[in-house]
Enzyme design. Structure first.
Site, PDB file in Angstrom:
ATOM      1  N   THR A 123     -16.965  35.457 -13.592  1.00 60.97           N
ATOM      2  CA  THR A 123     -18.062  36.114 -14.305  1.00 60.97           C
ATOM      3  C   THR A 123     -17.690  37.558 -14.631  1.00 60.97           C
ATOM      4  OG1 THR A 123     -19.643  34.717 -13.149  1.00 60.97           O
ATOM      5  CG2 THR A 123     -20.502  36.741 -14.130  1.00 60.97           C
TER       6      THR A 123
ATOM      7  N   ASN B 273     -16.709  23.639 -18.780  1.00 58.99           N
ATOM      8  CA  ASN B 273     -17.118  23.385 -17.397  1.00 58.99           C
ATOM      9  C   ASN B 273     -18.101  22.231 -17.258  1.00 58.99           C
ATOM     10  OD1 ASN B 273     -18.527  25.635 -18.784  1.00 58.99           O
ATOM     11  ND2 ASN B 273     -19.988  25.356 -17.148  1.00 58.99           N
TER      12      ASN B 273
ATOM     13  N   GLN C 154     -11.998  26.845 -15.514  1.00 60.44           N
ATOM     14  CA  GLN C 154     -12.006  25.421 -15.157  1.00 60.44           C
ATOM     15  C   GLN C 154     -10.652  24.759 -15.382  1.00 60.44           C
ATOM     16  OE1 GLN C 154     -14.315  23.595 -13.683  1.00 60.44           O
ATOM     17  NE2 GLN C 154     -15.922  25.147 -13.670  1.00 60.44           N
TER      18      GLN C 154
ATOM     19  N   SER D 137     -11.036  32.296 -11.650  1.00 61.24           N
ATOM     20  CA  SER D 137     -11.874  32.445 -10.462  1.00 61.24           C
ATOM     21  C   SER D 137     -11.270  31.599  -9.345  1.00 61.24           C
ATOM     22  CB  SER D 137     -13.289  31.965 -10.787  1.00 61.24           C
ATOM     23  OG  SER D 137     -14.168  32.343  -9.770  1.00 61.24           O
TER      24      SER D 137
ATOM     25  N   HIS E  33     -12.177  30.327  -6.434  1.00 60.98           N
ATOM     26  CA  HIS E  33     -12.813  29.215  -5.699  1.00 60.98           C
ATOM     27  C   HIS E  33     -12.837  27.910  -6.476  1.00 60.98           C
ATOM     28  CE1 HIS E  33     -16.929  29.075  -7.639  1.00 60.98           C
ATOM     29  NE2 HIS E  33     -16.513  30.243  -8.087  1.00 60.98           N
TER      30      HIS E  33
ATOM     31  N   THR F  48     -12.652  49.355  -3.177  1.00 57.82           N
ATOM     32  CA  THR F  48     -11.697  48.924  -2.145  1.00 57.82           C
ATOM     33  C   THR F  48     -11.360  47.444  -2.337  1.00 57.82           C
ATOM     34  OG1 THR F  48     -12.568  50.551  -0.627  1.00 57.82           O
ATOM     35  CG2 THR F  48     -11.382  48.689   0.360  1.00 57.82           C
TER      36      THR F  48
ATOM     37  N   CYS G 218     -24.888  26.598 -12.549  1.00 54.57           N
ATOM     38  CA  CYS G 218     -25.654  27.820 -12.823  1.00 54.57           C
ATOM     39  C   CYS G 218     -26.996  27.516 -13.453  1.00 54.57           C
ATOM     40  CB  CYS G 218     -24.851  28.734 -13.739  1.00 54.57           C
ATOM     41  SG  CYS G 218     -23.235  29.064 -13.085  1.00 54.57           S
TER      42      CYS G 218
HETATM   43  N1  PLP Z   1     -16.449  30.436 -16.525  1.00 52.72           N
HETATM   44  C1  PLP Z   1     -16.507  29.116 -16.331  1.00 52.72           C
HETATM   45  C2  PLP Z   1     -15.977  28.194 -17.375  1.00 52.72           C
HETATM   46  C3  PLP Z   1     -17.058  28.606 -15.143  1.00 52.72           C
HETATM   47  O1  PLP Z   1     -17.122  27.279 -14.955  1.00 52.72           O
HETATM   48  C4  PLP Z   1     -17.548  29.512 -14.182  1.00 52.72           C
HETATM   49  C5  PLP Z   1     -18.184  29.023 -12.922  1.00 52.72           C
HETATM   50  O2  PLP Z   1     -18.862  28.021 -12.908  1.00 52.72           O
HETATM   51  C6  PLP Z   1     -17.442  30.888 -14.419  1.00 52.72           C
HETATM   52  C7  PLP Z   1     -16.889  31.313 -15.613  1.00 52.72           C
HETATM   53  C8  PLP Z   1     -17.933  31.900 -13.457  1.00 52.72           C
HETATM   54  O3  PLP Z   1     -17.148  31.946 -12.314  1.00 52.72           O
HETATM   55  P1  PLP Z   1     -17.711  32.647 -10.983  1.00 52.72           P
HETATM   56  O4  PLP Z   1     -19.065  32.039 -10.713  1.00 52.72           O
HETATM   57  O5  PLP Z   1     -16.728  32.333  -9.947  1.00 52.72           O
HETATM   58  O6  PLP Z   1     -17.845  34.100 -11.279  1.00 52.72           O
END
Ligand code: PLP
Length: 376
Positions: free
Chosen positions: A73, A145, A173, A193, A195, A231, A319
């Site tokens: 994000t 996604n 993704q 990202s 995770h 930091t 989301c």
């Molecule tokens: N972009 C895409 C295509 C995503 O699928 C996601 C998370 O679902 C994000 C951005 C945002 O990532 P994060 O929630 O780790 O900031």
């Protein structure tokens, strides 16, 4: 009780054991601040820079082109806010891009949203028509996604560059599922990202091609070469570097495994419930993504019943879970409101098994007709 089945890897993935083991020293004894000059600080700094080298290698980039952030994000926000001129993006982006674009529009910056075809692919012709000398940045995701569709990023980068605009791609993704190489993709900016591929939550990166003019993002200290202060999240950054290295090492085998399982599940569902719609079918898709609509039902009801049966899935993107707005992606590919509301996303990971696909298919084979009979 049978083990739970996790089929929501597009929302997040379990942290890999090797990643956790690599992070632990920096959550226990190794608490130094990477900006401190003493030994504790130098140990942390070395770990951060080693992670930067790992991340760069995994993307085909140079370490000084990698800027660590708090996740996808933030990286998307940074990329779009750091440039000038018109933004050209697609109508199927993640909200991290779309809501940033809406905020930019409120400040008077023009934004153009490219349409997609029935499988979610951005039309090259519409990009040719939209991108002009006024365009500052073209931002189109590498893979969607919700439905997994792969976008023609190389062609889009070419169009952007022909007009001297920057090209950004949200590869959140895609990474770990398909090759993501900044040279091959010819992008100037790219978001990741950790995770989403076995790394920790709250850590991401923005790749910025050397020489790109872009703005400092967070004001404060000197971290991240004075572009993004604060930091460093040492343990998170170490975890991200390791997760990237492992994801690249295992990508081919993992992708083949996920594709096999996804196809098995898809075939089984279509055989048992032939009126199921597969969203994104016909396009090249991420290997582990299956998005289906069960006409006449609410995806949310199917999701809740699956959860009770021990299976974790998603209706649309995480989301928007909890909100009853139909997915903007499904509407953009031409699904009706009702079809969009009937959708369920099943996203497979490296640790899933064939037996789990068969159990999921059996559960759906019971749940879907039962929910339909209750509505009748
Ligand atoms: N972009 C895409 C295509 C995503 O699928 C996601 C998370 O679902 C994000 C951005 C945002 O990532 P994060 O929630 O780790 O900031």
């Amino acid at each position: 009780m049978a083990e739970r089945i996790y089929l929501d890897h597009a929302a997040t993935t379990p942290i890999r054991q090797e990643v956790l083991e690599g992070m632990l020293p920096f959550l226990q004894g190794g608490y130094g601040n990477a900006s401190s000059v003493h030994m504790e600080g130098r140990i942390a700094r070395r770990a951060v820079e080693e992670a930067r080298r790992r991340a760069a290698r995994a993307l085909g980039a140079d370490p000084d082109e990698i800027f660590f952030t708090s996740g996808g994000t933030e990286s998307d926000n940074w990329a779009l806010n750091s440039t000038e001129g018109e933004v050209v993006t697609s109508c199927v982006e993640h909200h991290a891009v779309l809501h940033t674009c809406e905020a930019l529009e409120r400040t008077g910056r023009p934004v153009c949203y490219l349409p997609v075809d029935g499988s979610g692919r951005v039309s090259i012709q519409s990009a040719e028509e939209a991108v002009s000398g006024q365009t500052g940045i073209v931002s189109v995701m590498t893979a969607n996604n919700e439905i997994g569709t792969l976008e023609p990023v190389r062609e889009l980068a070419q169009i952007a560059h022909r007009h001297h605009a920057l090209f950004h791609t949200d590869a959140v993704q895609a990474f770990g599922h398909i090759p993501v190489n900044v040279e091959e993709m010819n992008c100037d900016l790219l978001s990741l990202s950790a995770h989403k591929f076995g790394g920790p939550k709250g850590t991401g990166l923005l790749y910025v091609r050397r020489g790109t003019r872009f703005r400092r993002w967070v004001q404060g200290g000197e971290q991240e070469r004075r572009m993004r202060a604060g930091t460093e999240n040492v343990a998170g950054i170490v975890g991200m570097g390791l997760a990237m290295e492992l994801a690249v090492r295992d990508m081919e085998a993992d992708a083949a495994h996920m594709r096999r399982l996804r196809d098995r599940l898809e075939e089984c569902i279509l055989r048992a419930l032939p009126d199921t719609l597969v969203n994104g079918a016909g396009a090249e898709r991420l290997p582990g993504t299956l998005n289906v609509s069960f006409p006449g039902l609410q995806g949310e009801s199917v999701l809740l019943r699956l959860d009770l049966a021990g299976i974790a899935a998603s209706s649309g993107s995480a989301c928007t879970a909890g909100s009853l707005d139909p997915s903007h992606v499904l509407l953009a590919i031409g699904r009706s409101r009702r079809e969009a509301e009937a959708s369920l996303r099943l996203t497979i990971g490296r640790e899933n098994t064939e037996e789990e696909m068969d159990r999921t298919c059996s559960a759906l084979t019971e749940i879907v007709p039962e929910l339909r009979s209750m509505r009748a």
